[in-house]
Design a protein around this motif. Structure first.
Motif, short mmCIF file in Angstrom:
data_model
loop_
_atom_site.label_atom_id
_atom_site.label_comp_id
_atom_site.label_asym_id
_atom_site.label_seq_id
_atom_site.Cartn_x
_atom_site.Cartn_y
_atom_site.Cartn_z
N ALA A 6 0.83 -1.21 0.00
CA ALA A 6 0.00 0.00 0.00
C ALA A 6 0.86 1.25 0.00
CB ALA A 6 -0.94 -0.01 1.20
N CYS A 7 1.96 1.22 0.72
CA CYS A 7 2.85 2.38 0.78
C CYS A 7 3.74 2.49 -0.44
CB CYS A 7 3.68 2.34 2.06
SG CYS A 7 2.68 2.54 3.55
N LEU A 8 4.18 1.37 -0.97
CA LEU A 8 5.01 1.39 -2.18
C LEU A 8 4.23 1.89 -3.40
CD1 LEU A 8 7.13 -1.89 -2.05
CD2 LEU A 8 8.00 0.45 -2.20
N ALA A 9 2.94 1.73 -3.38
CA ALA A 9 2.10 2.16 -4.51
C ALA A 9 2.07 3.68 -4.65
CB ALA A 9 0.69 1.61 -4.36
N VAL A 10 2.61 4.39 -3.66
CA VAL A 10 2.67 5.85 -3.68
C VAL A 10 4.13 6.27 -3.52
CG1 VAL A 10 1.94 7.97 -2.51
CG2 VAL A 10 0.40 6.01 -2.61
N GLU A 11 4.67 6.98 -4.47
CA GLU A 11 6.04 7.49 -4.42
C GLU A 11 7.06 6.41 -4.05
OE1 GLU A 11 5.61 12.16 -3.39
OE2 GLU A 11 5.71 10.81 -1.67
N GLU A 12 7.10 5.37 -4.83
CA GLU A 12 7.99 4.25 -4.52
C GLU A 12 9.46 4.61 -4.66
OE1 GLU A 12 8.20 1.85 -8.70
OE2 GLU A 12 6.52 1.44 -7.40
N ASP A 13 9.77 5.74 -5.30
CA ASP A 13 11.16 6.13 -5.48
C ASP A 13 11.76 6.80 -4.23
OD1 ASP A 13 9.39 8.25 -6.01
OD2 ASP A 13 10.91 9.33 -7.15
N ARG A 14 10.94 7.11 -3.25
CA ARG A 14 11.41 7.72 -2.00
C ARG A 14 11.34 6.67 -0.90
NH1 ARG A 14 8.08 12.80 -0.90
NH2 ARG A 14 9.62 12.99 0.75
N LEU A 15 12.35 5.79 -0.88
CA LEU A 15 12.30 4.61 -0.02
C LEU A 15 12.27 4.94 1.48
CD1 LEU A 15 14.58 2.14 -1.98
CD2 LEU A 15 12.10 2.22 -1.85
#
Length: 148
Positions: A6-15
């Protein structure tokens, strides 16, 4: 795994941000997360049909709108700014708390209001409200992914 997805689905480039959001979301009670996921899955599915434009107050569309419709619209009005402020401050526990508090209002709304009303203007306004809620919340995580 659902929380991370759920969190990776939003702004996955900002780990580091994803990790902070995932940790905050994981702190929510599992039952609360499941309920949030269920209701947001429904919101996401219905909101796909929303026409362009912003919603207006239900009072402008109906003589006596249901209390749950008014409550959801009022919550929607402040939601975007509140989530943006919490996100900017990286206060993800607060952001998830706001969304978790919204979930029962959405559940009540779905029990009390028929979104796909015969009155086209009414239906479109309801769809716009749901799309607005979905869009505001999806800046933090894709909550429908919590439904499993």
């Amino acid at each position: 795994a659902d929380v991370v997805d759920a969190c990776l689905a939003v702004e996955e480039d900002r780990l580091l941000d994803v990790r902070a959001r995932a940790r905050a979301l994981a702190m929510l009670d599992g039952e609360v997360c499941a309920k949030v996921g269920e209701v947001f899955k429904r919101v996401a599915n219905i909101a796909k049909e929303a026409p362009d434009g912003d919603p207006v107050s239900p009072k402008e569309r109906e003589k006596e709108p249901h209390a749950s419709e008014l409550a959801l619209y009022d919550a929607y009005l402040g939601l975007g700014a509140a989530l943006a402020a919490a996100s900017a401050a990286r206060d993800y526990p607060k952001a998830f708390g706001l969304i978790a508090a919204l979930s029962p209002k959405l559940a009540d709304y779905f029990l009390s209001v028929f979104v796909m009303a015969d009155d086209v203007a009414l239906k479109e306004n309801r769809l716009r409200t749901l799309r607005g809620v979905r869009d505001a919340c999806s800046t933090i995580a894709q909550f429908q992914l919590l439904a499993g």
